[in-house]
Design a protein around this motif. Structure first.
Motif, mmCIF file in Angstrom:
data_model
loop_
_atom_site.group_PDB
_atom_site.id
_atom_site.type_symbol
_atom_site.label_atom_id
_atom_site.label_comp_id
_atom_site.label_asym_id
_atom_site.label_seq_id
_atom_site.Cartn_x
_atom_site.Cartn_y
_atom_site.Cartn_z
ATOM 1 N N ASN A 115 -1.560 59.353 42.939
ATOM 2 C CA ASN A 115 -2.391 58.316 42.345
ATOM 3 C C ASN A 115 -1.740 56.963 42.634
ATOM 4 N N PRO A 116 -2.433 56.045 43.317
ATOM 5 C CA PRO A 116 -1.791 54.776 43.711
ATOM 6 C C PRO A 116 -1.283 53.952 42.534
ATOM 7 N N ILE A 117 -2.027 53.945 41.415
ATOM 8 C CA ILE A 117 -1.590 53.172 40.238
ATOM 9 C C ILE A 117 -0.334 53.796 39.642
ATOM 10 N N VAL A 118 -0.320 55.137 39.565
ATOM 11 C CA VAL A 118 0.866 55.827 39.040
ATOM 12 C C VAL A 118 2.075 55.537 39.930
ATOM 13 N N GLY A 119 1.883 55.636 41.254
ATOM 14 C CA GLY A 119 2.978 55.356 42.171
ATOM 15 C C GLY A 119 3.498 53.939 42.036
ATOM 16 N N LEU A 120 2.575 52.976 41.919
ATOM 17 C CA LEU A 120 2.963 51.566 41.778
ATOM 18 C C LEU A 120 3.768 51.351 40.499
ATOM 19 N N SER A 133 16.484 47.629 43.487
ATOM 20 C CA SER A 133 15.442 48.132 44.382
ATOM 21 C C SER A 133 16.046 48.993 45.482
ATOM 22 N N SER A 134 17.301 48.732 45.844
ATOM 23 C CA SER A 134 17.969 49.548 46.859
ATOM 24 C C SER A 134 18.126 50.986 46.380
ATOM 25 N N THR A 135 18.464 51.155 45.080
ATOM 26 C CA THR A 135 18.611 52.507 44.531
ATOM 27 C C THR A 135 17.280 53.233 44.503
ATOM 28 N N SER A 136 16.239 52.579 43.991
ATOM 29 C CA SER A 136 14.933 53.227 43.919
ATOM 30 C C SER A 136 14.388 53.511 45.318
ATOM 31 N N THR A 137 14.620 52.591 46.260
ATOM 32 C CA THR A 137 14.161 52.807 47.634
ATOM 33 C C THR A 137 14.905 53.971 48.269
ATOM 34 N N SER A 138 16.215 54.078 47.987
ATOM 35 C CA SER A 138 16.987 55.187 48.561
ATOM 36 C C SER A 138 16.519 56.527 48.008
ATOM 37 N N ILE A 139 16.102 56.559 46.736
ATOM 38 C CA ILE A 139 15.558 57.800 46.159
ATOM 39 C C ILE A 139 14.252 58.168 46.866
ATOM 40 N N ILE A 140 13.411 57.156 47.107
ATOM 41 C CA ILE A 140 12.143 57.401 47.804
ATOM 42 C C ILE A 140 12.399 57.932 49.212
ATOM 43 N N VAL A 141 13.356 57.319 49.918
ATOM 44 C CA VAL A 141 13.681 57.764 51.275
ATOM 45 C C VAL A 141 14.221 59.193 51.248
ATOM 46 N N ALA A 142 15.070 59.503 50.253
ATOM 47 C CA ALA A 142 15.629 60.857 50.146
ATOM 48 C C ALA A 142 14.525 61.881 49.895
ATOM 49 N N MET A 143 13.538 61.539 49.072
ATOM 50 C CA MET A 143 12.426 62.446 48.799
ATOM 51 C C MET A 143 11.571 62.658 50.042
ATOM 52 N N ILE A 144 11.394 61.607 50.838
ATOM 53 C CA ILE A 144 10.644 61.748 52.090
ATOM 54 C C ILE A 144 11.406 62.631 53.066
ATOM 55 N N SER A 145 12.730 62.447 53.143
ATOM 56 C CA SER A 145 13.555 63.255 54.040
ATOM 57 C C SER A 145 13.497 64.725 53.663
ATOM 58 N N ALA A 146 13.432 64.991 52.350
ATOM 59 C CA ALA A 146 13.377 66.381 51.882
ATOM 60 C C ALA A 146 11.967 66.962 51.933
ATOM 61 N N GLY A 147 10.984 66.169 52.339
ATOM 62 C CA GLY A 147 9.611 66.647 52.406
ATOM 63 C C GLY A 147 8.911 66.708 51.059
ATOM 64 N N LEU A 148 9.504 66.049 50.030
ATOM 65 C CA LEU A 148 8.910 66.073 48.688
ATOM 66 C C LEU A 148 7.833 65.020 48.525
ATOM 67 N N LEU A 149 7.794 64.053 49.413
ATOM 68 C CA LEU A 149 6.892 62.919 49.256
ATOM 69 C C LEU A 149 6.359 62.513 50.621
ATOM 70 N N LYS A 150 5.074 62.217 50.662
ATOM 71 C CA LYS A 150 4.460 61.733 51.891
ATOM 72 C C LYS A 150 4.609 60.207 51.967
ATOM 73 N N VAL A 151 4.348 59.684 53.152
ATOM 74 C CA VAL A 151 4.504 58.244 53.363
ATOM 75 C C VAL A 151 3.470 57.460 52.572
ATOM 76 N N ARG A 152 2.234 57.972 52.479
ATOM 77 C CA ARG A 152 1.154 57.225 51.832
ATOM 78 C C ARG A 152 1.453 56.897 50.374
ATOM 79 N N PRO A 153 1.796 57.879 49.516
ATOM 80 C CA PRO A 153 2.137 57.508 48.127
ATOM 81 C C PRO A 153 3.444 56.718 48.039
ATOM 82 N N ALA A 154 4.346 56.902 49.019
ATOM 83 C CA ALA A 154 5.607 56.167 48.983
ATOM 84 C C ALA A 154 5.393 54.667 49.164
ATOM 85 N N ILE A 155 4.338 54.281 49.908
ATOM 86 C CA ILE A 155 4.039 52.853 50.105
ATOM 87 C C ILE A 155 3.739 52.188 48.767
#
Length: 584
Positions: A115-120, A133-155
């Motif tokens: 959900n875009p609002i939830v993600g935002l 923001s570096s910490t939260s961004t690194s968590i997002i990148v780690a989740m993408i690397s592990a395949g837990l998150l797609k690029v679209r909701p990560a934006i």
């Protein structure tokens, strides 16, 4: 003779009252606008006199002492600036200890993040919780690397992290709340970043949800990227870590582990045992051969207890360093030096290159942010200078935009340095970069659009200068209450649609009516020519000010100003009455 004296007095009374009657229609409006303009024009500030003895009149001993005093003040500025940056690091560590695990659990809700609002809102709240923001961004990148998150909701989450990181500036600006004029400028300098980020989100979040331009553009670019690795260097930590690591050492991998092992939806790495271990483990590193001893190592206290202690110490340290920095700079920026510095920093390039001035400062913001590897540190350092009037708000704006671009370099370097799922990591780093670039292209080159975030920041600065309690209310409402409300409503699409539709209609109505009230008042019906038909709490902050003014810490300078002005008016009226009464 008495009759003539009476006529002369009556003529004087009529003349003075006629001048007062004409003032609201002629001089007062212009004077009010002029005074408001002067508050923001740093070149019109009163020049503080330098009472020190001229260099030519000094003895040799006095010259030596003067040089030593200048060197001492420069050292104090450098030391206070260093400790100020360290206090921001401690503040980030404190918030990570207090809310880091909650942030990891929030990111573990994989299906909800689509959900875009939830993600935002998750991006906003998590970044506010960990103060980085570096910490939260690194968590997002780690989740993408592990395949837990797609690029679209990560934006969407990256957009939220962009908003959440500006809370540090707002906290720093409160260090100048004692001086009304400095607080006005410092708060505006801090919130111009907020205004820009919120405007960008309002434009690009719906656009990204409908057409996905940022995702598609970044996807096309990463197709040609190879597998070369790059080294991630953080220059500011090289300087601050020798001190900060002696106080506290946080294991950020613990937050990432919670989001990795506790995500249940379509996650091959889900492990209940590992999840429980990650939630129960402390975020404070244990002393080992690779980890040196530090102050809060093996204290036996919980993460929350250490977090509270560190939060209090970091806030005290931040306020003390900020006060010392501001006072020292004030003592150095006297007379012609201050005037010359303000002139050259806030002046434009000569014609025909005047239009390039803002872009030049934008490049400076990019370079300085890449150097210190933190937009929060860079903009928080500039905020006191805006309050002092060294940097104007119009100059702070392009520097802030440059820092927005510079902060994406950290994620870009980390993406190139990674081994797993490098393409997706680079893609999300590019999405962060394009989001900021598109925002700059929309809200900077066109003068009208450029004024939107600047005027919004000025309005917030004026309000805060008048009602100092407004800064705290703004902090909690913008970074906590609004995200929580939108997060709750986003679970019900119908309720969110109704709320959002009513909000947009109301805001459009208020903006249109306000413009007409200023420009074409006669076009409006009698009722809408002012907002007086509404209850006072709905169109004025005065009722709330009465409540906050009961507290000693929130009493306002503007009350004293109004009392002084009213006393002057009363004195004038009494004088007129006495003059008129004498002949009678």
């Amino acid at each position: 003779n008495e009759y003539k004296s009476y006529l002369r007095n009556m003529a004087e009374i009529i003349r003075r009252f006629s001048q007062q009657a004409q003032a609201p229609f002629t001089d007062v409006g212009h004077t009010k606008l002029q005074e408001e303009k002067d508050e923001w024009d740093v070149t019109l500030d009163e020049e503080v006199e330098d009472n020190s003895k001229p260099w030519a009149e000094m003895t040799t001993k006095e010259k030596v002492l003067s040089v030593l005093w200048i060197i001492a003040r420069i050292c104090i500025v450098i030391l206070s600036l260093y400790l100020f940056v360290c206090s921001l690091s401690f503040l980030s560590s404190a918030f990570q200890l207090l809310g880091g695990k909650s942030a990891g659990r929030a990111f573990a809700q994989g299906s909800l993040l689509n959900n875009p609002i939830v993600g935002l809102m998750m991006g906003v709240l998590v970044t506010v919780l960990v103060q980085s923001s570096s910490t939260s961004t690194s968590i997002i990148v780690a989740m993408i690397s592990a395949g837990l998150l797609k690029v679209r909701p990560a934006i969407n989450m990256i957009m939220g992290a962009n908003i959440g990181t500006t809370v540090t500036n707002t906290i720093v600006s409160m260090g100048q709340s004692i001086d009304r004029k400095q607080f006005r400028r410092a708060f505006a300098g801090a919130t111009v970043h907020d205004c820009f980020n919120w405007l960008c989100v309002c434009v690009f979040l719906p656009l990204e949800f409908i057409a996905h331009p940022i995702e598609l553009l970044s996807e096309q670019i990463v197709k040609g990227i190879g597998s070369e690795k790059s080294n991630d260097m953080d220059f500011i930590k090289v300087i601050t870590d020798p001190f900060t690591k002696k106080i506290i050492n946080i294991d950020k991998k613990g937050i990432t582990a919670i989001s990795k092992f506790c995500t249940k939806d379509d996650n091959p790495d889900f492990d209940q045992i590992e999840c429980e271990k990650a939630e129960q483990a402390s975020l404070i590193k244990e002393v080992s051969e690779k980890v040196d001893n530090f102050l809060f190592a093996d204290t036996g206290m919980s993460d929350s207890a250490v977090g509270v202690i560190l939060l209090i110490l970091s806030l005290l340290m931040l306020c003390l360093c900020l006060t010392l920095l501001v006072k020292t700079l004030q003592s150095m920026l006297l007379g012609k030096l201050a005037k010359t510095l303000k002139k050259y920093i806030n002046s434009d390039l000569p014609k025909p290159f005047t239009f390039l001035t803002g872009y030049l400062f934008m490049l400076m913001g990019v370079g300085m942010t890449i150097l210190v590897q933190s937009s929060s540190v860079f903009t928080s350092t500039l905020t006191p200078l805006v309050g002092l009037g060294v940097i104007s708000l119009e100059r702070m704006y392009p520097l802030t935009l440059g820092s927005n671009i510079g902060t994406t370099a950290t994620a870009m370097l980390a993406a190139f340095a990674g081994d797993d799922n490098r393409r997706n990591n680079i893609q999300i780093a590019l999405c962060h970069l394009f989001f900021n670039i598109f925002g700059i292209m929309l809200f900077y080159p066109i003068p009208f659009m450029r004024r939107l975030p600047i005027n919004g920041a000025k309005a917030l600065g004026n309000t805060t200068a008048k009602y100092r309690w407004f800064a705290l209310v703004y902090l909690f409402v913008v970074f906590l209450i609004i995200p929580l409300i939108l997060l709750g409503l986003s679970f019900n699409i119908i309720a969110f649609g109704i709320f959002f539709g009513l909000f947009v209609i109301t805001m459009l109505f208020v903006v249109v009516v306000n413009v007409l009230q200023r420009k074409r008042k006669q076009w409006l019906p009698q009722t809408l020519q002012t907002w007086d038909f509404l209850p006072l709490p709905l169109h004025s902050l005065k009722p709330y000010d009465r409540l906050f003014s009961m507290m000693k810490c929130c009493k306002n300078d503007h009350v004293q100003v109004h009392q002084a002005e009213s006393s002057k008016d009363t004195t004038t009226d009494v004088t007129i009455k006495n003059n008129s009464a004498t002949p009678v």
